[in-house]
Design a protein around this motif. Structure first.
Motif, PDB file in Angstrom:
ATOM      1  N   PRO A   1       2.998   4.260  -6.068  1.00 51.65           N
ATOM      2  CA  PRO A   1       2.365   3.866  -4.805  1.00 51.65           C
ATOM      3  C   PRO A   1       3.123   4.363  -3.577  1.00 51.65           C
ATOM      4  O   PRO A   1       2.521   4.771  -2.591  1.00 51.65           O
ATOM      5  N   GLU A   2       4.457   4.345  -3.658  1.00 51.32           N
ATOM      6  CA  GLU A   2       5.262   4.783  -2.525  1.00 51.32           C
ATOM      7  C   GLU A   2       5.102   6.271  -2.259  1.00 51.32           C
ATOM      8  O   GLU A   2       5.048   6.716  -1.098  1.00 51.32           O
ATOM      9  N   GLU A   3       5.033   7.074  -3.325  1.00 47.59           N
ATOM     10  CA  GLU A   3       4.835   8.516  -3.150  1.00 47.59           C
ATOM     11  C   GLU A   3       3.457   8.816  -2.565  1.00 47.59           C
ATOM     12  O   GLU A   3       3.304   9.702  -1.722  1.00 47.59           O
ATOM     13  N   ILE A   4       2.460   8.068  -3.017  1.00 47.44           N
ATOM     14  CA  ILE A   4       1.110   8.259  -2.477  1.00 47.44           C
ATOM     15  C   ILE A   4       1.075   7.849  -1.007  1.00 47.44           C
ATOM     16  O   ILE A   4       0.462   8.517  -0.169  1.00 47.44           O
ATOM     17  N   TRP A  40      -3.643  15.812  -2.461  1.00 45.03           N
ATOM     18  CA  TRP A  40      -3.348  15.666  -3.883  1.00 45.03           C
ATOM     19  C   TRP A  40      -1.941  15.103  -4.041  1.00 45.03           C
ATOM     20  O   TRP A  40      -1.021  15.505  -3.323  1.00 45.03           O
ATOM     21  N   VAL A  41      -1.780  14.175  -4.964  1.00 45.21           N
ATOM     22  CA  VAL A  41      -0.454  13.587  -5.202  1.00 45.21           C
ATOM     23  C   VAL A  41      -0.183  13.547  -6.704  1.00 45.21           C
ATOM     24  O   VAL A  41      -0.903  12.855  -7.434  1.00 45.21           O
ATOM     25  N   THR A  74      -5.088  -6.154  -1.637  1.00 44.04           N
ATOM     26  CA  THR A  74      -3.934  -6.327  -2.525  1.00 44.04           C
ATOM     27  C   THR A  74      -3.548  -5.010  -3.206  1.00 44.04           C
ATOM     28  O   THR A  74      -2.687  -5.003  -4.077  1.00 44.04           O
ATOM     29  N   SER A  75      -4.167  -3.906  -2.810  1.00 41.03           N
ATOM     30  CA  SER A  75      -3.855  -2.606  -3.397  1.00 41.03           C
ATOM     31  C   SER A  75      -2.389  -2.234  -3.162  1.00 41.03           C
ATOM     32  O   SER A  75      -1.917  -2.221  -2.015  1.00 41.03           O
ATOM     33  N   GLU A  76      -1.672  -1.918  -4.233  1.00 38.15           N
ATOM     34  CA  GLU A  76      -0.267  -1.514  -4.098  1.00 38.15           C
ATOM     35  C   GLU A  76      -0.141  -0.263  -3.242  1.00 38.15           C
ATOM     36  O   GLU A  76       0.792  -0.137  -2.438  1.00 38.15           O
ATOM     37  N   ILE A  77      -1.047   0.679  -3.425  1.00 37.97           N
ATOM     38  CA  ILE A  77      -0.978   1.930  -2.667  1.00 37.97           C
ATOM     39  C   ILE A  77      -1.214   1.667  -1.186  1.00 37.97           C
ATOM     40  O   ILE A  77      -0.464   2.150  -0.322  1.00 37.97           O
ATOM     41  N   ALA A  78      -2.250   0.906  -0.878  1.00 37.65           N
ATOM     42  CA  ALA A  78      -2.568   0.627   0.518  1.00 37.65           C
ATOM     43  C   ALA A  78      -1.475  -0.192   1.193  1.00 37.65           C
ATOM     44  O   ALA A  78      -1.137   0.049   2.358  1.00 37.65           O
ATOM     45  N   LEU A  79      -0.912  -1.148   0.480  1.00 36.07           N
ATOM     46  CA  LEU A  79       0.162  -1.962   1.066  1.00 36.07           C
ATOM     47  C   LEU A  79       1.426  -1.141   1.292  1.00 36.07           C
ATOM     48  O   LEU A  79       2.127  -1.328   2.285  1.00 36.07           O
ATOM     49  N   ALA A  80       1.715  -0.217   0.387  1.00 38.16           N
ATOM     50  CA  ALA A  80       2.857   0.680   0.589  1.00 38.16           C
ATOM     51  C   ALA A  80       2.626   1.547   1.825  1.00 38.16           C
ATOM     52  O   ALA A  80       3.548   1.822   2.604  1.00 38.16           O
ATOM     53  N   ARG A 140      -6.426  12.181  -3.768  1.00 44.96           N
ATOM     54  CA  ARG A 140      -6.611  12.312  -5.212  1.00 44.96           C
ATOM     55  C   ARG A 140      -5.263  12.228  -5.920  1.00 44.96           C
ATOM     56  O   ARG A 140      -4.610  13.247  -6.171  1.00 44.96           O
ATOM     57  N   PRO A 141      -4.832  11.034  -6.261  1.00 40.14           N
ATOM     58  CA  PRO A 141      -3.562  10.902  -6.979  1.00 40.14           C
ATOM     59  C   PRO A 141      -3.738  11.083  -8.479  1.00 40.14           C
ATOM     60  O   PRO A 141      -4.831  10.895  -9.030  1.00 40.14           O
ATOM     61  N   ALA A 142      -2.646  11.447  -9.122  1.00 35.59           N
ATOM     62  CA  ALA A 142      -2.608  11.433 -10.584  1.00 35.59           C
ATOM     63  C   ALA A 142      -2.500   9.988 -11.039  1.00 35.59           C
ATOM     64  O   ALA A 142      -2.605   9.055 -10.240  1.00 35.59           O
ATOM     65  N   SER A 143      -2.279   9.783 -12.311  1.00 37.82           N
ATOM     66  CA  SER A 143      -2.079   8.439 -12.835  1.00 37.82           C
ATOM     67  C   SER A 143      -0.932   7.767 -12.078  1.00 37.82           C
ATOM     68  O   SER A 143       0.092   8.396 -11.777  1.00 37.82           O
TER      69      SER A 143
END
Length: 255
Positions: free
Chosen positions: A210-213, A229-230, A20-26, A189-192
């Motif tokens: 999430p979309e940028e990552i 890095w993001v 259900t991770s927003e980043i992974a789903l994006a 390694r994303p920022a907040s």
């Protein structure tokens, strides 16, 4: 194009640990738009997990779910083994984790331990299981979602940050151990992360989405990057902050 190279530049199959991770789903949505057709979502059974799977099915992916709990390492080999038994996986995204609540966790050692067990111990167990399976098939990528919080301890999130520091070090070492095997490990390694509905004015400095990552992950896979890095400028910022004396660091507003 050889299969193992194609798996990086245009993966066809994907396993998400933390379904259900927003980043992974994006990221899954981006990869489905390119070529990915098989997606496994591993997570605790829930309506949210099923909803995420259905949304990906609507995009044209054969999406399946598998019961997975980071806090139950004894079951990791069995649960994840079922996925790899169904067919080869090009990309595994290790995306589960909990932020915890620093103030509460400092007063409750068991709560603090759960943060560490989820973010680090659970990741070590499942990461090794997936790494071995990828190595057995001879190719694949393991994407590990770390955090800038692991780069230097801060008063406001050192419990979470320390768990991510351990994860980051583990992932780097695993990448070295797998070098030359056809399996690639990429640390992100994303920022907040600015969630949906968060006003831009309330976001932390250099906050990302999430979309940028997801876009950075896709590009990193194509380039076979070892660390992403993001946003990218974060690399320079943390390079400087890492060497600031502690007496000065304590007085910075980022604490």
């Amino acid at each position: 194009m050889p299969a193992h190279k194609d798996a990086f530049s245009s993966p066809k199959s994907l396993l998400i640990l933390g379904g259900t991770s927003e980043i992974a789903l994006a990221t899954a949505r981006r990869l489905i738009a390119r070529r990915a057709r098989t997606v496994w979502l591993a997570g605790r059974p829930s309506p949210d997990l099923e909803s995420a799977a259905e949304q990906l099915r609507e995009l044209g992916a054969d999406t399946r779910t598998v019961a997975f709990d980071a806090l139950d390492p004894e079951a990791h080999e069995s649960a994840l083994g079922k996925v790899f038994a169904e067919g080869e996986i090009d990309v595994v995204i290790l995306a589960f984790g909990v932020l915890g609540d620093q103030a509460t966790d400092e007063r409750d050692p068991m709560a603090a331990a759960r943060v560490a067990q989820t973010n680090y111990t659970g990741a070590v167990s499942s990461g090794l299981v997936c790494a071995r399976a990828l190595q057995d098939q001879g190719h694949g990528a393991l994407v590990v979602l770390s955090s800038v919080a692991g780069e230097r301890a801060r008063r406001s999130d050192f419990i979470y940050g320390s768990s991510k520091a351990g994860l980051d070090t583990f992932a780097q070492g695993l990448g070295d151990a797998l070098y030359g095997t056809g399996v690639h490990v990429m640390v992100v390694r994303p920022a907040s992360v600015r969630r949906r509905g968060t006003p831009a004015r309330d976001a932390a400095p250099m906050a990302t989405t999430p979309e940028e990552i997801a876009a950075a992950i896709e590009l990193g896979l194509h380039r076979r990057s070892e660390v992403v890095w993001v946003p990218g400028a974060l690399r320079l910022v943390m390079s400087a902050l890492r060497h600031v004396p502690r007496t000065l660091f304590r007085r910075l507003p980022i604490q």
